[in-house]
Design a protein around this motif. Sequence first.
Motif, PDB file in Angstrom:
ATOM      1  N   TRP A  41       4.599  18.567 -11.635  1.00 25.78           N
ATOM      2  CA  TRP A  41       4.351  19.821 -10.920  1.00 25.78           C
ATOM      3  C   TRP A  41       4.103  20.968 -11.880  1.00 25.78           C
ATOM      4  O   TRP A  41       3.404  21.928 -11.540  1.00 25.78           O
ATOM      5  CB  TRP A  41       5.545  20.155 -10.019  1.00 25.78           C
ATOM      6  N   ASP A  42       4.660  20.897 -13.088  1.00 28.59           N
ATOM      7  CA  ASP A  42       4.462  21.959 -14.078  1.00 28.59           C
ATOM      8  C   ASP A  42       2.995  22.133 -14.430  1.00 28.59           C
ATOM      9  O   ASP A  42       2.585  23.210 -14.890  1.00 28.59           O
ATOM     10  CB  ASP A  42       5.241  21.653 -15.365  1.00 28.59           C
ATOM     11  N   GLU A  43       2.201  21.071 -14.247  1.00 20.99           N
ATOM     12  CA  GLU A  43       0.788  21.124 -14.600  1.00 20.99           C
ATOM     13  C   GLU A  43      -0.106  21.414 -13.395  1.00 20.99           C
ATOM     14  O   GLU A  43      -1.321  21.459 -13.516  1.00 20.99           O
ATOM     15  CB  GLU A  43       0.364  19.802 -15.258  1.00 20.99           C
ATOM     16  N   TRP A  44       0.502  21.623 -12.219  1.00 11.94           N
ATOM     17  CA  TRP A  44      -0.283  21.976 -11.032  1.00 11.94           C
ATOM     18  C   TRP A  44      -0.761  23.420 -11.129  1.00 11.94           C
ATOM     19  O   TRP A  44      -0.089  24.273 -11.738  1.00 11.94           O
ATOM     20  CB  TRP A  44       0.573  21.837  -9.781  1.00 11.94           C
ATOM     21  N   HIS A  71      -1.385  27.297 -10.072  1.00 11.30           N
ATOM     22  CA  HIS A  71      -0.639  28.311  -9.333  1.00 11.30           C
ATOM     23  C   HIS A  71      -1.604  29.109  -8.465  1.00 11.30           C
ATOM     24  O   HIS A  71      -2.831  29.057  -8.664  1.00 11.30           O
ATOM     25  CB  HIS A  71       0.064  29.269 -10.294  1.00 11.30           C
ATOM     26  N   LYS A 120       2.602  26.424 -22.152  1.00 14.01           N
ATOM     27  CA  LYS A 120       2.498  25.102 -21.543  1.00 14.01           C
ATOM     28  C   LYS A 120       1.395  25.204 -20.502  1.00 14.01           C
ATOM     29  O   LYS A 120       1.536  25.937 -19.524  1.00 14.01           O
ATOM     30  CB  LYS A 120       3.822  24.691 -20.896  1.00 14.01           C
ATOM     31  N   ARG A 178      -1.523  24.579 -17.533  1.00 14.79           N
ATOM     32  CA  ARG A 178      -1.617  23.959 -16.209  1.00 14.79           C
ATOM     33  C   ARG A 178      -3.080  23.930 -15.777  1.00 14.79           C
ATOM     34  O   ARG A 178      -3.904  24.730 -16.255  1.00 14.79           O
ATOM     35  CB  ARG A 178      -0.770  24.713 -15.189  1.00 14.79           C
ATOM     36  N   GLN A 199      -5.561  27.131 -14.963  1.00 12.93           N
ATOM     37  CA  GLN A 199      -5.056  28.341 -15.615  1.00 12.93           C
ATOM     38  C   GLN A 199      -6.137  28.980 -16.483  1.00 12.93           C
ATOM     39  O   GLN A 199      -6.902  28.294 -17.146  1.00 12.93           O
ATOM     40  CB  GLN A 199      -3.845  27.985 -16.470  1.00 12.93           C
TER      41      GLN A 199
END
Length: 286
Positions: free
Chosen positions: A110-113, A115, A190, A192, A195
Amino acid sequence: METKKPGLVYTLKVLRDSDLGYVLDLEDGKEVLLHKAEAKGKYEEGGSVEVFLYQDHEGRLAATETIPKVRLDSLAWLEVAGVNHKLGVFLHIGIKKDLLLSKDDLPESWDEWPHIGDKVYSGMKLDKKGRLFADLATEEEMVEQAESATEAAFNQQTSGHVYKINESGVLVFTEEQHIGFIHNDELKVKPRLGQKLGARVAFVREDGRINLSMKARKEVAYSEDAERIYQYLRENKGQMPLTDKSSPDEIKATFQMSKAAFKRALGKLMKEEKIIQENGKTYLQI
């Protein structure tokens, strides 16, 4: 006779006017409603209107005169309008209903989904049940729209959206329509998917792609590190219990920089006669 599919634009005949809107002929024995809220004008029976077909919130086929940014036969940069970890992310396409990019097409973490506000380059696809979903552009489709960078791009600042994450780093598509790669060592965040990242062109490759870095050039970094140390000394009575002989852990705990970077910065300050090192400490030179 061709069956009309959701996700495409058609010119359809108006069969009749109803309380809710205009009933349009799909020419295969079926009808579709153009709700008055989705109509831009008034139409008579027998007239025609250009519409985009989609499924409404209840899964029914519907029509709108608002032509979306993307269709089954096109691609576009779409902004993320919502995130649902059970389903995926919703993309705004310019009509009232957002398009779902399924979690099956997103990174496992989910951290790479993306926003809300991020952008992805996407098309549309129909699943086996005939439902519309977002369809991320392939590497080949990204290459098709890309421009080759020239040597003039070297050392220039640019920005772009992340369209692929792998073990080595990320691929971005820049505002100048170049394909750029940022190695993990050159990232400061980090990353995503979708981004927007700002970076410097560190190398222009022969194939027209560019290598990017989010870090300052070494000579700039030296200066920034030296300034941090100098300000620290000014704020701590002109001294600190650290020298170029200190351990990497001690240096990192105070300045969050490597010992090598710390030594380079101290060397710069000593050369400028701003500091001296004595008895295991560093002092401002007055």
